[in-house]
Design a protein around this motif. Structure first.
Motif: not given
Length: 377
Positions: A114-115, A281, A283, A289, A309, A325-326, A328-329
């Motif tokens: 995860s980011r 994911y 980002h 996007q 997301r 926020g964990r 992905g976009d």
């Protein structure tokens, strides 16, 4: 050469997580409710089959999905039902889902990696104390709640897992017993059961490892399956009076040939890539996007769901704000025998695996719940 795993067409049907009715999140609360832990519910209806039981062992066999179960005929004598994992159907997500009794969106361990808010990528398997586990995953475990109610809890797993971020996130509250070999695991679990009433959790990871490295149904995987059967047989034969053994898994697996491994690294507009090959994911950089999502959709076509997301949120269960926020976009959910590699963002070894998991197919999402009970005599 990728070994044949002989999965039927039904194994590739999409399965939704059965949060609240029949997922991994319901196992430990149901066990705790049977043993009298307040504010827990026996959603799985275990009470009738566990009547008179005051101690329960839950053994999780990593990688033993429902579609792998026919390859383990030594387990045929156990009572069986089918549950789902959470999403993604991967080890760290499932272990924390099992241990906390809540869906992934609430506990926040949402993938193999995860980011983090500072942009670094957290690998949940290789995680010690950065970030602090109780901050990253603040939901109390069922073990903590049980111990607070006077119910003893023990975990039996490999010694090197003691104190890791994943262990603390999933099992904090349970006394730790290190066990490496099959005999040590059986002895640790049975010893804790014989010591008195309570909950005992055990973990066995060799089947999953064999699948990743050699493929489901390979000779190495088949040898690991025979070891699982031996471990379960030792536990069933050694159960003390008033005890039960439940056997489950964190996910299933499927073999992926080299020809269906697509790489997302060349997509323009990426800021970071996390997740894993079956659930990616992405980002994205500010303003990118739409372009990133369109490029991913073009790359994968009908072999994956490519979601924003917002479109993906429902499969995680209710998502706490701190965890948004964990995800992905852009979320790539692979279907069929396809994986989304990210060669520019992770070690080459990830792309050399044979079997994978994490996505929404029945082969990955459905897991067994097996049981054996020894009464008062």
């Amino acid at each position: 050469m990728t070994p044949p795993d002989d999965l039927p067409d039904s194994a590739f049907e999409q399965v939704r997580p059965a949060y609240g009715t029949g997922s991994l999140a319901e196992i430990m609360p149901s066990v705790a409710a049977v043993l009298g832990v307040p504010a827990t519910a026996d959603v799985l209806g275990l009470r009738e089959s566990l009547d008179g039981v005051d101690r329960v062992a839950v053994l999780l066999v990593d990688g033993m999905g429902s579609y792998q179960l026919p390859l383990l005929p030594g387990l045929d004598g156990l009572a069986a039902r089918t549950l789902t994992s959470g999403f993604p159907s991967t080890t760290p997500v499932s272990l924390v889902t099992l241990g906390t009794g809540v869906p992934p969106g609430q506990h926040g361990v949402l993938g193999f990696t995860s980011r983090m808010p500072d942009g670094r990528i957290l690998n949940h398997i290789h995680w010690n104390d950065d970030p602090p586990p109780a901050r990253w995953q603040p939901v109390p475990t069922v073990f903590e709640r049980a111990v607070a109610a006077g119910v003893a809890c023990t975990q039996v797993t490999r010694p090197e897992f003691e104190g890791t971020g994943l262990t603390v996130s999933a099992y904090r509250g349970a006394a730790f017993v290190g066990a490496s070999t099959l005999d040590e695991k059986a002895a640790g679990i049975l010893g804790a059961l014989r010591a008195g009433p309570g909950i005992v959790y055990g973990y066995h990871g060799d089947l999953d490892r064999a699948g990743h490295e050699d493929g489901v149904a390979s000779p190495a995987w088949t040898a690991a399956a025979r070891e699982v059967e031996r471990l379960v047989a030792m536990l069933v034969d050694g159960l003390p009076p008033r005890s039960a053994l439940l056997v489950t898994a964190d996910h299933g697996q499927l073999n992926v040939p080299p020809t269906t491994r697509l790489d997302v690294s060349a997509i323009e507009g990426l800021a970071a890539v996390a997740g894993e090959p079956r659930v990616r994911y992405l980002h994205v950089a500010p303003g990118a996007q739409e372009d990133v999502q369109a490029a991913a959709a073009s790359l994968f076509g009908s072999s994956a769901l490519v979601l924003s997301r917002t479109e993906a949120l429902e499969v995680f269960g209710p998502v706490a704000d701190r965890n948004l926020g964990r995800i992905g976009d852009v979320v790539i959910v692979c279907l069929d025998r396809v994986v989304a590699l990210a060669s520019a963002y992770e070690p080459p070894s990830v792309g050399r695996l044979v079997a994978y998991h994490g996505s929404v197919t029945a082969a990955e999402m459905t897991v067994p719940l097996l049981s054996s009970v020894r009464g008062s005599q």
